[in-house]
Design a protein around this motif. Structure first.
Motif, PDB file in Angstrom:
ATOM      1  N   PHE A   1       0.831  -1.199   0.000  1.00 22.29           N
ATOM      2  CA  PHE A   1       0.000   0.000   0.000  1.00 22.29           C
ATOM      3  C   PHE A   1       0.870   1.255   0.000  1.00 22.29           C
ATOM      4  N   ALA A   2       1.926   1.253   0.831  1.00 25.55           N
ATOM      5  CA  ALA A   2       2.819   2.416   0.903  1.00 25.55           C
ATOM      6  C   ALA A   2       3.525   2.639  -0.429  1.00 25.55           C
ATOM      7  N   ARG A   3       3.951   1.551  -1.053  1.00 27.94           N
ATOM      8  CA  ARG A   3       4.625   1.673  -2.358  1.00 27.94           C
ATOM      9  C   ARG A   3       3.721   2.323  -3.396  1.00 27.94           C
ATOM     10  N   ASN A   4       2.442   1.964  -3.356  1.00 28.71           N
ATOM     11  CA  ASN A   4       1.514   2.404  -4.402  1.00 28.71           C
ATOM     12  C   ASN A   4       0.924   3.790  -4.159  1.00 28.71           C
ATOM     13  N   HIS A   5       0.948   4.277  -2.915  1.00 28.42           N
ATOM     14  CA  HIS A   5       0.241   5.519  -2.602  1.00 28.42           C
ATOM     15  C   HIS A   5       1.137   6.644  -2.088  1.00 28.42           C
ATOM     16  N   LEU A   6       2.411   6.371  -1.881  1.00 29.08           N
ATOM     17  CA  LEU A   6       3.323   7.402  -1.384  1.00 29.08           C
ATOM     18  C   LEU A   6       4.464   7.624  -2.360  1.00 29.08           C
ATOM     19  N   LYS A   7       5.025   8.823  -2.312  1.00 30.95           N
ATOM     20  CA  LYS A   7       6.166   9.144  -3.165  1.00 30.95           C
ATOM     21  C   LYS A   7       7.455   8.762  -2.448  1.00 30.95           C
ATOM     22  N   PHE A   8       8.355   8.099  -3.180  1.00 33.73           N
ATOM     23  CA  PHE A   8       9.576   7.595  -2.562  1.00 33.73           C
ATOM     24  C   PHE A   8      10.817   8.059  -3.307  1.00 33.73           C
ATOM     25  N   SER A   9      11.875   8.227  -2.522  1.00 34.65           N
ATOM     26  CA  SER A   9      13.184   8.525  -3.082  1.00 34.65           C
ATOM     27  C   SER A   9      13.965   7.224  -3.203  1.00 34.65           C
ATOM     28  N   GLU A  10      14.933   7.185  -4.090  1.00 30.95           N
ATOM     29  CA  GLU A  10      15.788   6.013  -4.234  1.00 30.95           C
ATOM     30  C   GLU A  10      17.045   6.121  -3.384  1.00 30.95           C
ATOM     31  N   ASN A  11      17.208   7.245  -2.690  1.00 33.47           N
ATOM     32  CA  ASN A  11      18.448   7.513  -1.953  1.00 33.47           C
ATOM     33  C   ASN A  11      18.276   7.195  -0.463  1.00 33.47           C
ATOM     34  N   TRP A  12      19.314   6.589   0.111  1.00 30.55           N
ATOM     35  CA  TRP A  12      19.345   6.292   1.540  1.00 30.55           C
ATOM     36  C   TRP A  12      19.969   7.463   2.288  1.00 30.55           C
ATOM     37  N   ASP A  13      19.421   7.724   3.467  1.00 31.13           N
ATOM     38  CA  ASP A  13      19.961   8.807   4.297  1.00 31.13           C
ATOM     39  C   ASP A  13      19.852   8.417   5.764  1.00 31.13           C
ATOM     40  N   GLY A  14      20.587   7.363   6.136  1.00 27.80           N
ATOM     41  CA  GLY A  14      20.577   6.885   7.512  1.00 27.80           C
ATOM     42  C   GLY A  14      19.190   6.441   7.929  1.00 27.80           C
ATOM     43  N   LEU A  15      18.759   6.874   9.134  1.00 27.28           N
ATOM     44  CA  LEU A  15      17.450   6.504   9.653  1.00 27.28           C
ATOM     45  C   LEU A  15      16.354   7.500   9.266  1.00 27.28           C
ATOM     46  N   LYS A  16      16.670   8.488   8.432  1.00 26.52           N
ATOM     47  CA  LYS A  16      15.655   9.455   8.020  1.00 26.52           C
ATOM     48  C   LYS A  16      14.560   8.759   7.220  1.00 26.52           C
ATOM     49  N   LEU A  17      13.319   9.036   7.592  1.00 33.31           N
ATOM     50  CA  LEU A  17      12.183   8.403   6.931  1.00 33.31           C
ATOM     51  C   LEU A  17      11.665   9.213   5.753  1.00 33.31           C
ATOM     52  N   TRP A  18      11.998  10.504   5.719  1.00 30.41           N
ATOM     53  CA  TRP A  18      11.611  11.323   4.566  1.00 30.41           C
ATOM     54  C   TRP A  18      12.627  12.444   4.378  1.00 30.41           C
ATOM     55  N   VAL A  19      12.760  12.872   3.153  1.00 28.99           N
ATOM     56  CA  VAL A  19      13.685  13.946   2.779  1.00 28.99           C
ATOM     57  C   VAL A  19      12.987  14.839   1.757  1.00 28.99           C
ATOM     58  N   LYS A  20      13.577  15.984   1.494  1.00 24.63           N
ATOM     59  CA  LYS A  20      13.040  16.891   0.480  1.00 24.63           C
ATOM     60  C   LYS A  20      13.826  16.734  -0.819  1.00 24.63           C
ATOM     61  N   GLU A  21      13.097  16.526  -1.904  1.00 22.17           N
ATOM     62  CA  GLU A  21      13.694  16.422  -3.228  1.00 22.17           C
ATOM     63  C   GLU A  21      12.868  17.256  -4.197  1.00 22.17           C
ATOM     64  N   ASN A  22      13.531  18.161  -4.896  1.00 19.97           N
ATOM     65  CA  ASN A  22      12.859  19.039  -5.858  1.00 19.97           C
ATOM     66  C   ASN A  22      11.716  19.820  -5.207  1.00 19.97           C
ATOM     67  N   GLY A  23      11.939  20.236  -3.959  1.00 19.59           N
ATOM     68  CA  GLY A  23      10.972  21.066  -3.258  1.00 19.59           C
ATOM     69  C   GLY A  23       9.807  20.336  -2.627  1.00 19.59           C
ATOM     70  N   SER A  24       9.725  19.015  -2.765  1.00 24.10           N
ATOM     71  CA  SER A  24       8.627  18.259  -2.165  1.00 24.10           C
ATOM     72  C   SER A  24       9.169  17.180  -1.227  1.00 24.10           C
ATOM     73  N   ARG A  25       8.382  16.823  -0.237  1.00 22.76           N
ATOM     74  CA  ARG A  25       8.798  15.822   0.742  1.00 22.76           C
ATOM     75  C   ARG A  25       8.483  14.427   0.214  1.00 22.76           C
ATOM     76  N   VAL A  26       9.466  13.545   0.245  1.00 24.04           N
ATOM     77  CA  VAL A  26       9.300  12.171  -0.220  1.00 24.04           C
ATOM     78  C   VAL A  26       9.848  11.219   0.836  1.00 24.04           C
ATOM     79  N   MET A  27       9.337   9.995   0.831  1.00 28.61           N
ATOM     80  CA  MET A  27       9.788   8.972   1.767  1.00 28.61           C
ATOM     81  C   MET A  27      11.084   8.337   1.281  1.00 28.61           C
ATOM     82  N   THR A  28      11.906   7.917   2.236  1.00 23.98           N
ATOM     83  CA  THR A  28      13.145   7.217   1.894  1.00 23.98           C
ATOM     84  C   THR A  28      12.886   5.711   1.898  1.00 23.98           C
ATOM     85  N   PRO A  29      13.791   4.921   1.316  1.00 22.01           N
ATOM     86  CA  PRO A  29      13.627   3.454   1.384  1.00 22.01           C
ATOM     87  C   PRO A  29      13.590   2.932   2.817  1.00 22.01           C
TER      88      PRO A  29
END
Length: 324
Positions: free
Chosen positions: A164-192
């Motif tokens: 469900f999370a894969r299909n309904h949320l925006k995700f980044s392909e980049n890892w950033d430690g334990l961070k669950l979301w980061v900003k990419e291109n001005g929008s917040r996206v989930m990390t792997p």
């Protein structure tokens, strides 16, 4: 079992202190631990569990000491089975080794939280409804049968919540430690890592549903249930890195655990019959059935784990010789 408020406070304080120590160490220096480091910490945790069991034996009662050791061994063996799922999750999401230790720690903390909740609920249910042992026993028997039939856990790594999370949320392909979301291109996206934590959390929830009825079949003391779970989870992270490929060699672990759960399930049903108050069973009177002593339970658990390990290693060694 008479546990003072001070003893509870010390136990909870030590638990929080150990977890905070792990968080501080890992947060400061994420790394793939060495074999020596894992063996050292694991030896300390196992040694502390044994010392605690001796403390309970001497300062509370021999019976409570036996109950702690039986519960701890059962929870530890279930935790090892949990490691198989953790390994599949890490491989499925291709978690970098440098971040695996952090993800494991989060998974263990979530497991401790879920089990703490179920321990409290289980204690309330047992005190209010004696017939709950029928449900616990039947659930463990069902779980044992399912575990014996299905030893392939691959589907568990990609459960419905993760899909469900894969299909309904925006995700980044980049890892950033334990961070669950980061900003990419001005929008917040989930990390792997977000998906990894979700998968670990839902797995912990399912295992808590199995482990709490199992240990309540060995002891009715919430203090022993809690401490057995704490000590079983404390060394799980080190065990993950220490055993490595050895986990794949324990090919009969699921069958061994299935037998242990079946045994405890039968023990619970016998106890429920002995304490029976349901009017449609024997007219609401106690049923004269034998109850399994804790010492026997401890012996069955130890013997089952020993036979499981020996047979697993013999089979994998024979297969290695044939392939060579």
């Amino acid at each position: 079992m008479n546990v003072s408020a001070l003893e509870w406070a010390i136990t909870l304080g030590v638990t929080v202190a150990v977890l905070l120590f792990d968080v501080v160490v890992i947060g400061r220096r994420p790394h793939e631990p060495s074999t020596r480091e894992c063996a050292t910490y694991l030896s300390i945790y196992v040694g502390l569990a044994i010392l605690f069991g001796i403390f309970v034996w001497n300062f509370h009662d021999r019976q409570f000491g036996l109950e702690f050791f039986a519960g701890w061994l059962t929870e530890y063996s279930l935790s090892i089975d949990n490691l198989f799922i953790f390994i599949i999750i890490m491989a499925s999401f291709k978690v970098p080794k440098v971040y695996q230790q952090q993800a494991l720690l989060v998974g263990i903390i979530l497991a401790l939280i879920f089990r703490g909740i179920f321990i409290a609920l289980g204690a309330v249910a047992i005190n209010q409804f004696s017939w709950i042992f029928y449900i616990f026993g039947a659930f463990l028997v069902y779980t044992a049968i399912q575990l014996a039939r299905d030893t392939d856990h691959d589907d568990d790594a990609d459960n419905r919540i993760v899909k469900f999370a894969r299909n309904h949320l925006k995700f980044s392909e980049n890892w950033d430690g334990l961070k669950l979301w980061v900003k990419e291109n001005g929008s917040r996206v989930m990390t792997p890592m977000f998906l990894v934590i979700v998968a670990l959390g839902t797995t912990d929830l399912l295992f808590a549903l199995d482990s709490i009825p199992a240990i309540y079949g060995l002891t009715r003391e919430p203090y022993l249930v809690f401490t057995a779970n704490v000590f079983a989870l404390m060394g799980l992270r080190q065990l993950y890195f220490l055993l490595g490929d050895l986990l794949d060699r324990l090919v009969y672990l699921s069958q061994g655990l299935a037998f242990i759960l079946l045994f405890i399930g039968v023990k619970l049903i016998l106890h429920a019959l002995h304490e029976n108050e349901l009017p449609f069973i024997n007219g609401g009177e106690h049923v004269a059935v034998p109850e399994i002593p804790t010492l026997w339970s401890l012996g069955v658990i130890i013997l089952t784990l020993f036979i499981t390990m020996i047979l697993s290693l013999l089979k994998t060694r024979a297969e290695a010789k044939r392939s060579a």
